[in-house]
Design a protein around this motif. Structure first.
Motif, PDB file in Angstrom:
ATOM      1  N   THR A 128       0.834  -1.210   0.000  1.00 48.63           N
ATOM      2  CA  THR A 128       0.000   0.000   0.000  1.00 48.63           C
ATOM      3  C   THR A 128       0.863   1.252   0.000  1.00 48.63           C
ATOM      4  O   THR A 128       0.603   2.207  -0.742  1.00 48.63           O
ATOM      5  N   LEU A 129       1.889   1.260   0.819  1.00 44.22           N
ATOM      6  CA  LEU A 129       2.787   2.414   0.876  1.00 44.22           C
ATOM      7  C   LEU A 129       3.471   2.646  -0.466  1.00 44.22           C
ATOM      8  O   LEU A 129       3.588   3.789  -0.928  1.00 44.22           O
ATOM      9  N   ALA A 130       3.902   1.568  -1.120  1.00 44.89           N
ATOM     10  CA  ALA A 130       4.562   1.716  -2.419  1.00 44.89           C
ATOM     11  C   ALA A 130       3.618   2.340  -3.437  1.00 44.89           C
ATOM     12  O   ALA A 130       4.012   3.214  -4.222  1.00 44.89           O
ATOM     13  N   HIS A 131       2.368   1.902  -3.429  1.00 45.05           N
ATOM     14  CA  HIS A 131       1.396   2.454  -4.376  1.00 45.05           C
ATOM     15  C   HIS A 131       1.136   3.930  -4.087  1.00 45.05           C
ATOM     16  O   HIS A 131       1.144   4.761  -5.009  1.00 45.05           O
ATOM     17  N   GLU A 132       0.899   4.257  -2.818  1.00 48.29           N
ATOM     18  CA  GLU A 132       0.577   5.652  -2.485  1.00 48.29           C
ATOM     19  C   GLU A 132       1.773   6.578  -2.700  1.00 48.29           C
ATOM     20  O   GLU A 132       1.616   7.724  -3.118  1.00 48.29           O
ATOM     21  N   ILE A 133       2.977   6.097  -2.448  1.00 48.79           N
ATOM     22  CA  ILE A 133       4.167   6.912  -2.720  1.00 48.79           C
ATOM     23  C   ILE A 133       4.384   7.022  -4.227  1.00 48.79           C
ATOM     24  O   ILE A 133       4.937   8.013  -4.714  1.00 48.79           O
ATOM     25  N   GLY A 134       3.920   6.024  -4.972  1.00 47.24           N
ATOM     26  CA  GLY A 134       3.892   6.163  -6.429  1.00 47.24           C
ATOM     27  C   GLY A 134       3.047   7.350  -6.852  1.00 47.24           C
ATOM     28  O   GLY A 134       3.381   8.058  -7.813  1.00 47.24           O
ATOM     29  N   HIS A 135       1.955   7.596  -6.118  1.00 49.75           N
ATOM     30  CA  HIS A 135       1.127   8.772  -6.397  1.00 49.75           C
ATOM     31  C   HIS A 135       1.913  10.067  -6.176  1.00 49.75           C
ATOM     32  O   HIS A 135       1.708  11.060  -6.886  1.00 49.75           O
ATOM     33  N   VAL A 136       2.793  10.051  -5.168  1.00 53.71           N
ATOM     34  CA  VAL A 136       3.623  11.235  -4.914  1.00 53.71           C
ATOM     35  C   VAL A 136       4.450  11.551  -6.153  1.00 53.71           C
ATOM     36  O   VAL A 136       4.522  12.713  -6.597  1.00 53.71           O
ATOM     37  N   LEU A 137       5.075  10.539  -6.735  1.00 53.26           N
ATOM     38  CA  LEU A 137       5.932  10.733  -7.902  1.00 53.26           C
ATOM     39  C   LEU A 137       5.146  11.163  -9.135  1.00 53.26           C
ATOM     40  O   LEU A 137       5.648  11.937  -9.961  1.00 53.26           O
ATOM     41  N   LEU A 138       3.931  10.687  -9.266  1.00 53.79           N
ATOM     42  CA  LEU A 138       3.162  10.943 -10.485  1.00 53.79           C
ATOM     43  C   LEU A 138       2.202  12.119 -10.337  1.00 53.79           C
ATOM     44  O   LEU A 138       2.254  13.075 -11.119  1.00 53.79           O
ATOM     45  N   LEU A 139       1.339  12.077  -9.335  1.00 50.85           N
ATOM     46  CA  LEU A 139       0.369  13.159  -9.133  1.00 50.85           C
ATOM     47  C   LEU A 139       0.995  14.323  -8.362  1.00 50.85           C
ATOM     48  O   LEU A 139       0.860  15.482  -8.764  1.00 50.85           O
ATOM     49  N   GLY A 140       1.673  13.993  -7.263  1.00 50.67           N
ATOM     50  CA  GLY A 140       2.229  15.045  -6.412  1.00 50.67           C
ATOM     51  C   GLY A 140       3.265  15.896  -7.109  1.00 50.67           C
ATOM     52  O   GLY A 140       3.355  17.103  -6.869  1.00 50.67           O
ATOM     53  N   GLU A 141       4.052  15.277  -7.983  1.00 45.34           N
ATOM     54  CA  GLU A 141       5.071  16.018  -8.728  1.00 45.34           C
ATOM     55  C   GLU A 141       4.574  16.430 -10.107  1.00 45.34           C
ATOM     56  O   GLU A 141       5.359  16.836 -10.963  1.00 45.34           O
ATOM     57  N   ARG A 142       3.287  16.318 -10.301  1.00 44.08           N
ATOM     58  CA  ARG A 142       2.577  16.815 -11.494  1.00 44.08           C
ATOM     59  C   ARG A 142       3.104  16.234 -12.803  1.00 44.08           C
ATOM     60  O   ARG A 142       3.167  16.903 -13.821  1.00 44.08           O
ATOM     61  N   ARG A 143       3.473  14.976 -12.751  1.00 45.94           N
ATOM     62  CA  ARG A 143       3.871  14.305 -13.994  1.00 45.94           C
ATOM     63  C   ARG A 143       2.645  13.860 -14.791  1.00 45.94           C
ATOM     64  O   ARG A 143       2.706  13.727 -16.007  1.00 45.94           O
ATOM     65  N   ILE A 144       1.575  13.573 -14.078  1.00 52.08           N
ATOM     66  CA  ILE A 144       0.321  13.224 -14.735  1.00 52.08           C
ATOM     67  C   ILE A 144      -0.826  13.918 -14.017  1.00 52.08           C
ATOM     68  O   ILE A 144      -0.655  14.434 -12.909  1.00 52.08           O
ATOM     69  N   SER A 145      -1.983  13.885 -14.635  1.00 49.20           N
ATOM     70  CA  SER A 145      -3.188  14.458 -14.048  1.00 49.20           C
ATOM     71  C   SER A 145      -4.069  13.337 -13.494  1.00 49.20           C
ATOM     72  O   SER A 145      -4.119  12.243 -14.075  1.00 49.20           O
ATOM     73  N   PRO A 146      -4.779  13.594 -12.390  1.00 46.14           N
ATOM     74  CA  PRO A 146      -5.698  12.567 -11.875  1.00 46.14           C
ATOM     75  C   PRO A 146      -6.838  12.274 -12.837  1.00 46.14           C
ATOM     76  O   PRO A 146      -7.552  11.284 -12.682  1.00 46.14           O
ATOM     77  N   ASP A 147      -7.009  13.135 -13.832  1.00 49.15           N
ATOM     78  CA  ASP A 147      -8.057  12.921 -14.827  1.00 49.15           C
ATOM     79  C   ASP A 147      -7.671  11.871 -15.870  1.00 49.15           C
ATOM     80  O   ASP A 147      -8.535  11.406 -16.620  1.00 49.15           O
ATOM     81  N   GLU A 148      -6.390  11.519 -15.929  1.00 48.55           N
ATOM     82  CA  GLU A 148      -5.975  10.493 -16.879  1.00 48.55           C
ATOM     83  C   GLU A 148      -6.539   9.148 -16.444  1.00 48.55           C
ATOM     84  O   GLU A 148      -6.360   8.727 -15.301  1.00 48.55           O
ATOM     85  N   GLU A 149      -7.206   8.475 -17.359  1.00 43.88           N
ATOM     86  CA  GLU A 149      -7.928   7.256 -17.022  1.00 43.88           C
ATOM     87  C   GLU A 149      -7.029   6.164 -16.457  1.00 43.88           C
ATOM     88  O   GLU A 149      -7.462   5.349 -15.640  1.00 43.88           O
ATOM     89  N   ASP A 150      -5.794   6.124 -16.891  1.00 38.43           N
ATOM     90  CA  ASP A 150      -4.920   5.019 -16.480  1.00 38.43           C
ATOM     91  C   ASP A 150      -3.991   5.379 -15.326  1.00 38.43           C
ATOM     92  O   ASP A 150      -3.020   4.663 -15.076  1.00 38.43           O
ATOM     93  N   HIS A 151      -4.288   6.462 -14.602  1.00 41.39           N
ATOM     94  CA  HIS A 151      -3.311   6.910 -13.617  1.00 41.39           C
ATOM     95  C   HIS A 151      -3.134   5.908 -12.466  1.00 41.39           C
ATOM     96  O   HIS A 151      -2.040   5.772 -11.919  1.00 41.39           O
ATOM     97  N   GLU A 152      -4.185   5.170 -12.094  1.00 40.42           N
ATOM     98  CA  GLU A 152      -4.029   4.170 -11.033  1.00 40.42           C
ATOM     99  C   GLU A 152      -3.215   2.980 -11.526  1.00 40.42           C
ATOM    100  O   GLU A 152      -2.364   2.451 -10.809  1.00 40.42           O
ATOM    101  N   MET A 153      -3.453   2.535 -12.751  1.00 37.97           N
ATOM    102  CA  MET A 153      -2.661   1.448 -13.326  1.00 37.97           C
ATOM    103  C   MET A 153      -1.199   1.856 -13.445  1.00 37.97           C
ATOM    104  O   MET A 153      -0.285   1.076 -13.146  1.00 37.97           O
ATOM    105  N   LEU A 154      -0.968   3.092 -13.865  1.00 36.63           N
ATOM    106  CA  LEU A 154       0.398   3.593 -13.991  1.00 36.63           C
ATOM    107  C   LEU A 154       1.085   3.648 -12.631  1.00 36.63           C
ATOM    108  O   LEU A 154       2.292   3.414 -12.519  1.00 36.63           O
ATOM    109  N   THR A 155       0.306   3.924 -11.581  1.00 38.13           N
ATOM    110  CA  THR A 155       0.873   3.976 -10.240  1.00 38.13           C
ATOM    111  C   THR A 155       1.312   2.594  -9.782  1.00 38.13           C
ATOM    112  O   THR A 155       2.311   2.456  -9.065  1.00 38.13           O
ATOM    113  N   ASP A 156       0.598   1.559 -10.180  1.00 38.13           N
ATOM    114  CA  ASP A 156       1.076   0.196  -9.927  1.00 38.13           C
ATOM    115  C   ASP A 156       2.333  -0.095 -10.741  1.00 38.13           C
ATOM    116  O   ASP A 156       3.289  -0.702 -10.240  1.00 38.13           O
TER     117      ASP A 156
END
Length: 250
Positions: A128-156
């Motif tokens: 769980t921590l790895a996935h949520e910290i993946g969000h930090v790298l992608l959403l938190g650092e604005r590499r992707i938008s939460p509106d992108e349909e595949d953002h959860e898959m990309l976080t895995d």
């Protein structure tokens, strides 16, 4: 004899899944660099990587989060640990679903929320921590938008890229048996957004990119993911059918 009975290599994922994994794997290379992929450490569930005691106290969970963050190149100082609790069903059923973690950002802090009922298993906590910290790298650092349909898959997928993928991959499906006096039963739960075969193919690309012909970490993957990884490695190595920049088409 003469190759008459040699089976044709097959890919463990569908054509659509294969295309998505390769496209996003290439995107991760563009974002984080090939060196991060090839020189990074594959993290295992051993005392070497997780030497601290895990006793469900705030301090031990915070230490676990800090360690995962460092393995994923995120500064733990920027993280705030939070907890929440979801309602649990009165009786366990065949399949249970529910969130294990959440991500949010407040000011300059990235908030990592963990569901209390999922923390007893330290491996699930790490996943769980790895996935949520993946969000930090992608959403938190604005590499992707939460509106992108595949953002959860990309976080895995980024957990695989960062060497933390074993944990979410091994937690995709979980069976639990319980016994309470005269009553007993079992439940099955699913966690994550990639299927076991998709994780397996992602690990295959990870191994090929690193030049690992027989990865030592392969035995640590759950059997279905391991099988898909071996199949994916065989397919790509035999056919060259992969769009990632580290594979030479044949």
């Amino acid at each position: 004899m003469f190759g008459w009975f040699r089976s044709k290599p097959t890919c463990p994922v569908t054509a659509e899944e294969k295309s998505w994994i390769e496209e996003r794997f290439t995107w991760l290379i563009d974002e984080f660099g090939m060196q991060r992929l090839t020189k990074g450490t594959f993290i295992l569930p051993t005392a070497e990587f997780f030497p601290d005691d895990y006793d469900l106290t705030h301090g031990s969970i915070r230490s676990l989060m800090n360690r995962v963050a460092e393995y994923m190149d995120v500064d733990p100082v920027d993280l705030r640990l939070r907890f929440y609790e979801e309602a649990r069903p009165e009786f366990e059923g065949m399949m249970t679903e529910g969130s294990a973690g959440l991500y949010g950002k407040v000011g300059n802090k990235h908030e990592i929320w963990l569901e209390l009922n999922t923390l007893e298993d330290p491996l699930r906590a790490v996943a769980t921590l790895a996935h949520e910290i993946g969000h930090v790298l992608l959403l938190g650092e604005r590499r992707i938008s939460p509106d992108e349909e595949d953002h959860e898959m990309l976080t895995d997928l980024i957990t695989v890229y960062m060497g933390m993928g074993l944990f979410p991959a091994n937690m995709v499906m979980q069976e639990n048996y319980w016994d309470d006096g005269p009553l007993s039963g079992w439940s099955m739960s699913r966690q994550g957004y990639l299927s076991m075969n998709m994780f397996g193919y992602a690990f295959a690309l990870y191994a090929i990119a690193r030049g690992e012909l027989s990865p030592k970490w392969l035995s640590q993957l759950r059997l279905d993911v391991r099988t898909a990884c071996k199949q994916g490695m065989h397919y790509v190595n035999e056919t060259g059918d992969c769009s990632c920049p580290f594979v030479t088409p044949r």
